[in-house]
Every structure is written in C-alpha cells, then in structure tokens.
Write a protein that holds these residues in place. Sequence first.
Motif, mmCIF file in Angstrom:
data_model
loop_
_atom_site.group_PDB
_atom_site.id
_atom_site.type_symbol
_atom_site.label_atom_id
_atom_site.label_comp_id
_atom_site.label_asym_id
_atom_site.label_seq_id
_atom_site.Cartn_x
_atom_site.Cartn_y
_atom_site.Cartn_z
ATOM 1 N N SER A 8 -59.199 29.181 11.613
ATOM 2 C CA SER A 8 -58.682 27.830 11.802
ATOM 3 C C SER A 8 -57.397 27.606 11.026
ATOM 4 O O SER A 8 -57.166 28.184 9.976
ATOM 5 C CB SER A 8 -59.728 26.802 11.397
ATOM 6 O OG SER A 8 -59.958 26.841 10.018
ATOM 7 N N MET A 12 -60.614 17.850 13.176
ATOM 8 C CA MET A 12 -60.869 18.046 14.599
ATOM 9 C C MET A 12 -60.461 19.441 15.058
ATOM 10 O O MET A 12 -59.558 20.047 14.480
ATOM 11 C CB MET A 12 -60.087 17.015 15.422
ATOM 12 C CG MET A 12 -60.562 15.598 15.221
ATOM 13 S SD MET A 12 -59.847 14.385 16.356
ATOM 14 C CE MET A 12 -58.228 14.962 16.720
ATOM 15 N N HIS A 13 -61.108 19.904 16.112
ATOM 16 C CA HIS A 13 -60.771 21.152 16.794
ATOM 17 C C HIS A 13 -60.828 22.373 15.877
ATOM 18 O O HIS A 13 -60.087 23.332 16.072
ATOM 19 C CB HIS A 13 -59.404 21.050 17.465
ATOM 20 C CG HIS A 13 -59.254 19.842 18.316
ATOM 21 N ND1 HIS A 13 -60.019 19.607 19.437
ATOM 22 C CD2 HIS A 13 -58.446 18.762 18.188
ATOM 23 C CE1 HIS A 13 -59.686 18.450 19.969
ATOM 24 N NE2 HIS A 13 -58.750 17.911 19.234
ATOM 25 N N GLY A 14 -61.689 22.322 14.846
ATOM 26 C CA GLY A 14 -61.854 23.461 13.956
ATOM 27 C C GLY A 14 -60.766 23.631 12.912
ATOM 28 O O GLY A 14 -60.752 24.624 12.208
ATOM 29 N N ASP A 48 -61.782 28.715 15.145
ATOM 30 C CA ASP A 48 -61.475 27.892 16.297
ATOM 31 C C ASP A 48 -62.439 28.330 17.389
ATOM 32 O O ASP A 48 -62.463 29.480 17.783
ATOM 33 C CB ASP A 48 -60.019 28.133 16.703
ATOM 34 C CG ASP A 48 -59.597 27.278 17.853
ATOM 35 O OD1 ASP A 48 -60.383 27.166 18.810
ATOM 36 O OD2 ASP A 48 -58.475 26.748 17.806
ATOM 37 N N SER A 49 -63.271 27.424 17.894
ATOM 38 C CA SER A 49 -64.308 27.800 18.846
ATOM 39 C C SER A 49 -63.751 28.336 20.157
ATOM 40 O O SER A 49 -64.420 29.073 20.854
ATOM 41 C CB SER A 49 -65.220 26.595 19.111
ATOM 42 O OG SER A 49 -64.473 25.535 19.631
ATOM 43 N N ASP A 50 -62.539 28.001 20.526
ATOM 44 C CA ASP A 50 -61.963 28.461 21.780
ATOM 45 C C ASP A 50 -61.385 29.861 21.681
ATOM 46 O O ASP A 50 -61.390 30.598 22.660
ATOM 47 C CB ASP A 50 -60.836 27.523 22.240
ATOM 48 C CG ASP A 50 -61.352 26.136 22.561
ATOM 49 O OD1 ASP A 50 -62.536 26.017 22.931
ATOM 50 O OD2 ASP A 50 -60.572 25.174 22.432
ATOM 51 N N HIS A 80 -58.424 9.877 22.275
ATOM 52 C CA HIS A 80 -58.245 9.426 20.895
ATOM 53 C C HIS A 80 -57.152 8.359 20.748
ATOM 54 O O HIS A 80 -56.886 7.901 19.632
ATOM 55 C CB HIS A 80 -57.930 10.613 19.980
ATOM 56 C CG HIS A 80 -59.048 11.599 19.888
ATOM 57 N ND1 HIS A 80 -60.295 11.278 19.426
ATOM 58 C CD2 HIS A 80 -59.103 12.913 20.231
ATOM 59 C CE1 HIS A 80 -61.078 12.345 19.486
ATOM 60 N NE2 HIS A 80 -60.383 13.340 19.970
#
Length: 165
Positions: A10, A104-106, A3-5, A39
């Motif tokens: 993930s 989406m979102h990793g 997760d990039s955040d 979305h």
Amino acid sequence: MSDSDTGRTSRLVVAAAVLDDLEHPTALLCAARSYPPEHAGQFELPGGKVEPAERPEQALARELDEEIGLSVRLGPELVVPRQLAVVAPPDSGPGDDTPAWPAMHGFRMRVWLAEPARPGDRGRVGTDHQRLEWVRLEPPDQLRRLPWLEADLPIIDALVDALGR
C-alpha cells in the motif's frame, strides 16, 4: 497492508489537521470531496499521495499547495493508536517508516497538526473539493456532526482527544 486489487504494498498518503492556531486552536479546516461520486460531499482532512523518493512532509506541503492553495507551518504528528496502526512495509520510501492510520483503498495515512503559514489565510477550493469549511472546535461534538469519510472518523476522534475537547 496490501492493495486488494493489485497485491502491491500500500502507498502512503499524508494529511493535515489544519487548525486556525496551533497554540490556541478554535477551528479546524475541513474539506468536502468533489469525487468520486460515492464520496462527493463527504469531509476529509486535506492532503494526498506521497510520490516516490519524496519525504512525507514535502508531499504534504506540495499537496496542500496544489489542492487548496495553502502554505502551512507543521506541528506535531497525530500519533495513531497501536491497535489501529498500519506498519510500513520494508520497501518503504524515504521517511516512510512510521506506523500510519489505515485509509481508504488500502492506503496508509500519516497526519500532522498544522496552521496556516500566513495568519488569516483560509485556503481556496480547487477541483478536489466542493467546499472548505472552518469548523469550530466547541462544542466538542461539533466536528463529529460532519459527514466524514469512514477512514477519517478515528482520526477526528483522536484529534478531538488530543486537543482536550
């Protein structure tokens, strides 16, 4: 995949390509999202997050019941092509050791073919979706005409190919 955040591994999500009939499919249940605003109105396959210690198939049954009030009979899993596959991390939960689709979102997503457990059950719109549509599988590009979430496009292409359309 991380997760990039947060840098955390993930999370697995699950979805169903709900067909009117697994043996002789003619339509697919497509769900238009209610949120987030960027979305809203885009289509996705219904499903959701797998909770800790929950098997993916259990999570899918729970999510479909919660989101669209639909009980399903699961068919085979839609296999992700090797070049797109996201491998499960070593600390994966129970049943989370299969390569998955990038989402989406990793997130990582596994997708099963399914049909309503009660013939003729169409599902119902809940808070997660603006509307549900049963979209005919013919002509072959009918499904591709919908405004799908970007992450779902390769899954729709694989589904169309798997169904021989």
